[in-house]
Structure formats: structure tokens, C-alpha cells
Design an enzyme around this catalytic site. Structure first.
Site, mmCIF file in Angstrom:
data_model
loop_
_atom_site.group_PDB
_atom_site.id
_atom_site.type_symbol
_atom_site.label_atom_id
_atom_site.label_comp_id
_atom_site.label_asym_id
_atom_site.label_seq_id
_atom_site.Cartn_x
_atom_site.Cartn_y
_atom_site.Cartn_z
ATOM 1 N N HIS A 117 2.531 -0.829 10.947
ATOM 2 C CA HIS A 117 2.573 -2.212 10.474
ATOM 3 C C HIS A 117 1.727 -3.114 11.340
ATOM 4 O O HIS A 117 1.048 -4.006 10.876
ATOM 5 C CB HIS A 117 4.012 -2.723 10.497
ATOM 6 C CG HIS A 117 4.578 -2.771 9.126
ATOM 7 N ND1 HIS A 117 5.874 -2.444 8.848
ATOM 8 C CD2 HIS A 117 4.003 -3.098 7.956
ATOM 9 C CE1 HIS A 117 6.069 -2.571 7.553
ATOM 10 N NE2 HIS A 117 4.957 -2.960 6.994
ATOM 11 N N CYS A 128 -11.986 5.011 -6.279
ATOM 12 C CA CYS A 128 -10.959 4.136 -5.703
ATOM 13 C C CYS A 128 -10.379 4.677 -4.400
ATOM 14 O O CYS A 128 -9.496 4.084 -3.812
ATOM 15 C CB CYS A 128 -9.858 3.846 -6.708
ATOM 16 S SG CYS A 128 -8.920 5.301 -7.147
#
Ligand code: PEP
Ligand code: MG
Length: 754
Positions: free
Chosen positions: A362, A674
Site C-alpha cells: 500500500h 492491457c
């Protein structure tokens, strides 16, 4: 032996510098093994010698002065072989060398073990005995373990310049600690060490006889923690996109969730005191994430533990201490948490270094969102010794320079200036099309769904969303999300981008992405139950999602549905029939839904070889190069041990892409990329040469790729591609593309400076 080893390791870790650490080792080893001499030699490959760095038993004044020639003597042999040599009578060995300067008498017993870090021998740890002596297995492994400890300390000392006085001929720019590049950019600043506020592991089990009082204290601590987190979130509100603030919401949600609070309260009711009950609950939850293969999810375990420590801090009534943050703070820690990062005033935060974690942590995700350079997983970092030191971090290459000398600082100051210049030039790209010099337009789309994919740059600058990963919606809950919750979430995204296209990918769990509430264990998860294989076995989950997507699309009509991990035609046909069924049912229920374009991801080799059969049946194709690379090269994309051979610029991947584009052309179906390759400045030109119709990438790459496309012509791109296709390995392709970008003045997009 184990006990002694444990104690020595602790002492070495607590040593304030390498000299002290070496002193501890030679002294304690000599004592523990009861031998006559213990010495450490440092290998200098440039001077081709082994220098005596520390000794207990030889003449102390020989330290730093005596050196053994590279390929002579037994120490040289240990280094050459990179394995231990254990001799009961060394004097009989042909490589035995007698050295007067150390005050040696002819020692017979000899055991030398190499000190190795990242495949490289740094030196040799030696014990010797006047009498004949064969050291036993336990003694060999004892020395091995200590040599591994020393390797970290030596690497750190080298990087910090501590070794200079003794010997280190490498130029200062080559002395650094390595980690994972986790947020690009270079930064100079002063270290503030983020340390654990409260040690949850140290909390003992304890019986309470006043459950109610313990429960009340616990609930109060939870409330105070909630207040802290809300405060931090508010402070960062202006800095971070809404998706990143979701981290704080997720932590707050966890705090407010019945599971965490109720389970702790339940444990208190059973007689455990609040602190012990909290430790048990946090560990139980963190372990669920610890066991996950996916690095992104595994990182959540540290978020949960961090939350636990924060509650504990309030339970121990030890409020947060005031830290003084220098103007350019580099936050350094053993396991820097996102919340610790949030505590640094944003205008003072210059960089982040963490001994553990990865680019999926994170804190790394936040660093990228805040545009702060970060290096994660710097395993040789001796965090405790860094407070207040000057540091330079290179987030492009994952390097950390400790107490750099002026030549390094000057060089990085220059690179930082150039970086700023490049950032200014990138801004110029806003509002322009990604159009080649010969007029070919390459539409650029965004990948969204993981935190921080949508930043302000992406919203206005992209043609829409080329891949929205829907897994997060499923991951942050304790059960499958219902249809209405999903409608709400998809509708927000469709509305944000309308009338531009948004490609929603159906749930792609399994493999490396298990759901905490849908556990299953497989011995080979990447070849197991994943992606649409789960959707087909659980049509109720799939249908709910398709219905939600179609309902969200009402009034916008900018939805495309994309199916991941399709590996055979029959799967596609079954999925298409489920999609038709969902639409028919919705129409019957009175919803004005239309059938959106449906496409497949090409990410397994079997799909490449059936490309025309798949293309014929769908509206569009999108290549998932992350998975395609892992399956083509047979390299786990998440395994650090094989990370060096995972390379999506391998010529084999390029050949597969060429085949996909040719197959799709037979039915005039557009092909998008992608996977991460789509946002890689080195690859963009090759993809242009292959003839893909669009690229989809994270927001941070958008302007960079636009710049690259605008610098090349399609014909030049085709020429480069032809050369790349004839190459045999990824390194050659990278080198060719690096020089192609350098030639166009774009080197600054792939490394620090211009
Ligand atoms: C891919 O595999 O390239 C891809 C885009 O999907 P994910 O990374 O989510 O597996
Ligand atoms: Mg994939």
C-alpha cells in the site's frame, strides 16, 4: 549451540557499526568453538586480494594491513569455490600458505566459510587450530549462519562508506543498497526512522477478572484509533485521489467491523485481558493474508498488524510521540506502513525506503499516487543506524545511497534537475493526441480498479478505460457483493467517463487472487481454478455481475464486457450464452438494457493458437501480457526467485503478439494491450510496429507513452520490430529500445536524468 548463535546474532544486530559487529563475531566464535583463531577477510576483486578485516588470535596490528593474494592460499580457495573448506591438517594441503606478518605459527586445523550476498563472495570467515582438528557439522553450520549475518552488515557498511577507511576501491556511485524500484524519481533528504509504536508480539496472555472494564478500555482505544485515522485521512484528502483515500476507509471499516471488535470482545469475555485478546484477533486475521500467494493481498497483513499496534498504543495509554520532520524527510523503516507515511507532513516528505514490502505494498501505491520516489524491499538496510543520516534514493533503479559523498550528491542533484525538466516537458503532452510523426493515431486508455489507477491526469487525458479490474470490489468485503452494490460502483465509473468507452472485466479470482471468504487450496493455483473457470462453475456469481454491469450501463451505453483467462472456444460460447440469458432476463424484468460489445482477454498460449476462432466470435480482443508472459515463459509472475527471468519484452512475447494481431485482422477485430507492457515506454514503439489498435495503462504512464508515440514514425517502429523479432533474448530487445529512445532524447522516461 543454538542458544549461543541466537545471542551472537542479537549482539551483531545491535552493534553500532561494522567494526563492532566484526569484533563481536571473531570474539564470540573463538570462544564458542574453542578454537585458537577466528578471522574475517574481505575480498577486493579489483585489487585481487583478501584483506584481514578482524581477528581474535592473530596479531591485532595486522588488521587492515595484511592481505592475501586473490588466488593463493586456502582463503583464496574458499573464495574461488564459494563453499566451505574443512581440513584437519591444512599444512598438508597444496594451497597452504604460511604468512609471517600475522604472527602465525603453523596452524593445522582449518575451517573457512565464504561470506556470500546475492551470489557474490564478499569475504571469508576462518577459524584455525594449532593442533590437528576436523570441525564437526554443527560447527560448520554455525559459521555458515554467522557468515550470512556478516554479509548483510558488510553490504550495508560498503553502501554507507563505512568500509572506505579500511579498503574499498569502488567509485562512490557504485556503492548503494539495492531494493525494488517502487515509485519513480530521485530524492535527497534526511532519514526519519518509522518505528513500531507498540510491540503487539510482546503482549503476553493474561487472565482478567474484570471483563467489563477491559471491554470498555478496549472500545475506547478503538474509538481513539478511529479518530486518529480520520484525522490523517482528512489531512491527506487534498493530496490523494479518492481511490487512495479508500485505504483509510478500508482500515476504518475494519475497525468498525463486527469481526475485529466482536471477536476481541468475545475473547475478553472468555477471560483474556484486552491487550492479549487484541493480539490474538489481529494475528488470526493477519495470518489469513500471510498465507495468500498474491503479493498485493499479502501486503494487507501488515496493514492489519499496523492497525493492531495503533489500538495497542492507546490501550497502553502511550499517546503518539511528536516527531520532528526535517524539510526533506526520507521515511525509512523495517516495514513502513501507509499510516506511518500519512503521519509525515506531505510538503516535507521527499522519499520512502522500506526494508520489507514490494511495489504492491500500500505504501508503494500511495507513494506513486503522491509522486514521491520509493524503494521497497531493501533487505540489507540496517534501519536502526540510519536516523538523521543523509540519504539519496533512486526510485527508477531501486537504489539507496547512505551518507553519499559530494560526488554522488552532485550527480543526483543534476539528475533531479533533469527529472524536473522532463516532468515539465511531459506536461506539454497534455491535450495532444498520441499520433506518430507519419500520422498514425494510437488511442490510449486507462487501467483502473486497483487503488490509485485513476488520477486526475487519466480522467481527462485518456480515451476511456481499457481494463477495469473488478476484483477489489469483491476483496474489501467479507462476502460477495450483491447486484445493487455492484450497479452503484460500475455506474459511477461509467458516468465518470461517458461518453468514452469503459471496459469492465468480469471477476478474475483464483490463481494469485483468492477471496478471503471463498478459500480453496490448490497445489498449482496458476494452472487451476481461476478466471472464467470459476465463473462457469458458479454461474450465479457471474450472472449477478453481468446483470449489474448491464443495469449500470442504462442511459450511458459506454460499457464493454471483457472475459479474462479464456483458454478454449467452448468456454467462450458458454459464457456468451450466460451473458445473453442475463440480458433477456433483465429485459423481461422491465430493464431497458442493451447487449454491450463483448471481448476476450488473450492471456494463455492456447488462446493465441486459436486466435481466429476466438476473434470470429467476439467484438474485440485485449492482450493480458502479464499472464501471457508467465505462461509463455513458464515463470511465476509473483515469485521473487525467478523475477529476473520474467520479462514481457522477450522476443517470444512479441512473436505471440504478432500472431494475435494477424489472427484478429482476419475478422477485423480490434486488439488492445492491457498488461503492463502497454504502459512501458520501451515497448510502446514495438507495439506500434506490431499494429495493435490501442494501449491501456495506469495513469502514471499515459503522458510518457504519448510522448514516445509522438516521437516515432510507424515505419521506424516496424523496422525496430523486425529486428526485435530476430533476437533471441529480452536483454537484446531492451538494449536496442533503450538506444532508440536515447536517440530521440527520451532516455529520461526510463532512468533518472535525461
Ligand atoms: C494481464 O494478465 O496482463 C492482465 C492485464 O490481467 P491481470 O494483471 O489482472 O492478471
Ligand atoms: Mg491476467
Amino acid at each position: 549451540m543454538l542458544e549461543i548463535l541466537h545471542r551472537i546474532v542479537q549482539e551483531v544486530n545491535a552493534a553500532s557499526d561494522l567494526g563492532e559487529a566484526l569484533g563481536v563475531i571473531v570474539r564470540r566464535v573463538k570462544q564458542a568453538i574453542q578454537t585458537d583463531v577466528c578471522s574475517v577477510y574481505l575480498t577486493d576483486f579489483e585489487r585481487r586480494e583478501h584483506v584481514l578485516l578482524a581477528t581474535e588470535g592473530l596479531r591485532p596490528d595486522a588488521v587492515g594491513k595484511v592481505s592475501l593474494p586473490m588466488h593463493r592460499g586456502l582463503v583464496g580457495l574458499v573464495c574461488e569455490r564459494a563453499e566451505p573448506i574443512n581440513l584437519d591438517d591444512a599444512t598438508q594441503h597444496p594451497r597452504y600458505l604460511f604468512i609471517h606478518a600475522t604472527g602465525e605459527t603453523p596452524y593445522r586445523g582449518f575451517l573457512g566459510v565464504p561470506i556470500i550476498q546475492n551470489r557474490r563472495v564478499l569475504g571469508v570467515l576462518v577459524v584455525r587450530q594449532i593442533e590437528s582438528r576436523k570441525f564437526d557439522d554443527d560447527e560448520v553450520t554455525f559459521l555458515f549462519t554467522l557468515a550470512a549475518q556478516l554479509a548483510g552488515a558488510i553490504t550495508h557498511a560498503r553502501a554507507s562508506g563505512e568500509l572506505n577507511q579500511i579498503q574499498d576501491s569502488r567509485p562512490p556511485l557504485n556503492r548503494y543498497l539495492s531494493g525494488q524500484p517502487s515509485a519513480p524519481g530521485v530524492a535527497t533528504g534526511q532519514v526519519v526512522v518509522a518505528y513500531r509504536l507498540a510491540d503487539l508480539d510482546a503482549v503476553p496472555d493474561r487472565v482478567t477478572d474484570d471483563c467489563e472494564a477491559e471491554i470498555a478500555t478496549f472500545k475506547e482505544a478503538v474509538q481513539l484509533t478511529q479518530k486518529d485515522l480520520r484525522g490523517l485521512k482528512e489531512r491527506l484528502a487534498a493530496e490523494l485521489p479518492a481511490e487512495d483515500q479508500a485505504l483509510f476507509d478500508a482500515l476504518l471499516l475494519m475497525l468498525g467491523s463486527d469481526t475485529l471488535v466482536n471477536q476481541t470482545v468475545e475473547r475478553i469475555r472468555q477471560g483474556q485481558w484486552a491487550q492479549g485478546a487484541l493480539r490474538q484477533t489481529i494475528e488470526e486475521h493477519a495470518r489469513v493474508f500471510d498465507n495468500m500467494d498474491d503479493v498485493y493481498l499479502r501486503e494487507r497483513a501488515s496493514d492489519i498488524r499496523d492497525l493492531g499496534r495503533r489500538i495497542l498504543m492507546h490501550l497502553q495509554m502511550d499517546g503518539p510521540r511528536e516527531t520532528v520532520y526535517p524539510e526533506r524527510t526520507i521515511l525509512v523503516g523495517e516495514d513502513v506502513s501507509a499510516v506511518q507515511l500519512a503521519e509525515v507532513p506531505t510538503e516535507r516528505l521527499a522519499g520512502i525506503v522500506s526494508a520489507t514490502g514490494s511495489s504492491s505494498s500500500h505504501v508503494a501505491i500511495l507513494a506513486r499516487a503522491m509522486d514521491v520516489p520509493a524503494v521497497m524491499g531493501v533487505s540489507d538496510l540496517l534501519v536502526g543506524r540510519l536516523e538523521g543520516l543523509d540519504l539519496i534514493i533512486d526510485g527508477y533503479r531501486g537504489r539507496v545511497y547512505v551518507s553519499p559523498d559530494s560526488s554522488v550528491s552532485d550527480e543526483y542533484a543534476r539528475l533531479a534537475d533533469e527529472d524536473n525538466e522532463i516532468a515539465r516537458q511531459l506536461e506539454v503532452m497534455r491535450g495532444h493526441k498520441a499520433e506518430t510523426t507519419d500520422g498514425v493515431v494510437m488511442p490510449l486508455y486507462l487501467n483502473t480498479g486497483l487503488i490509485s489507477d485513476v488520477m486526475s491526469v487519466g480522467l481527462d487525458e485518456s480515451e476511456g478505460v481499457g481494463l477495469h479490474r473488478t476484483e477489489l470490489l469483491y476483496m474489501v468485503r467479507d462476502r460477495f457483493p450483491g447486484e445493487d452494490v455492484q450497479v452503484e460502483s460500475y455506474r459511477q465509473l461509467l458516468a465518470e467517463f461517458a461518453p468514452r468507452q469503459v471496459t469492465l472485466r468480469t471477476l478474475d479470482i483464483g490463481g494469485d487472487k483468492p477471496l478471503p471468504y471463498f478459500p480453496f487450496v490448490e497445489s498449482n493455483p496458476f494452472l487451476g481454478w481461476r478466471g472464467v473457470r470459476i465463473s462457469l462453475d458458479h454461474p450465479e456469481i457471474f450472472l449477478t455481475q453481468i446483470r449489474a454491469m448491464m443495469r449500470a450501463n442504462i442511459g450511458y451505453n459506454n460499457l464493454q464486457i471483457m472475459l479474462p483467462m479464456v483458454s478454449m472456444v467452448s468456454e467462450l460460447e458458454e459464457l456468451q450464452s450466460l451473458i445473453r440469458r442475463a440480458q433477456e432476463e433483465l429485459v423481461e424484468e422491465g430493464y431497458g438494457v442493451i447487449m454491450p460489445p463483448v471481448g476476450v482477454m488473450i492471456e494463455v498460449p492456447s488462446a493465441v493458437y486459436q486466435i481466429d476462432e476466438l476473434a470470429r466470435r467476439v467484438d474485440f480482443l485485449s492482450v493480458g501480457t502479464n499472464d501471457l508472459t508467465q505462461y509463455l515463459l513458464a515463470v511465476d509472475r509473483n515469485n521473487p526467485r525467478v523475477a529476473e527471468i520474467y520479462d514481457d519484452m522477450h522476443p517470444v512475447v512479441l512473436r505471440a503478439l504478432t500472431q494475435i494481431v494477424e489472427g484478429a485482422a482476419l475478422y477485423r477485430r480490434p486488439v488492445s494491450i492491457c498488461g503492463e507492457l502497454g504502459g512501458n515506454p520501451l515497448a510502446a514503439v514495438l507495439l506500434l510496429g506490431i499494429g495493435v489498435d490501442s494501449l491501456s495503462m495506469s495513469a502514471g504512464s499515459l503522458l510518457k507513452i504519448r510522448w514516445v508515440i509522438r516521437s516515432f514514425s510507424r515505419s521506424r517502429a516496424r523496422g525496430l520490430l523486425q529486428r526485435a523479432l530476430r533476437m533471441t533474448d529480452a536483454r537484446q530487445v531492451r538494449e536496442m529500445m533503450e538506444s532508440a529512445l536515447d536517440e530521440m532524447g527520451l532516455g529520461g522516461l526510463i532512468r533518472p536524468g535525461k
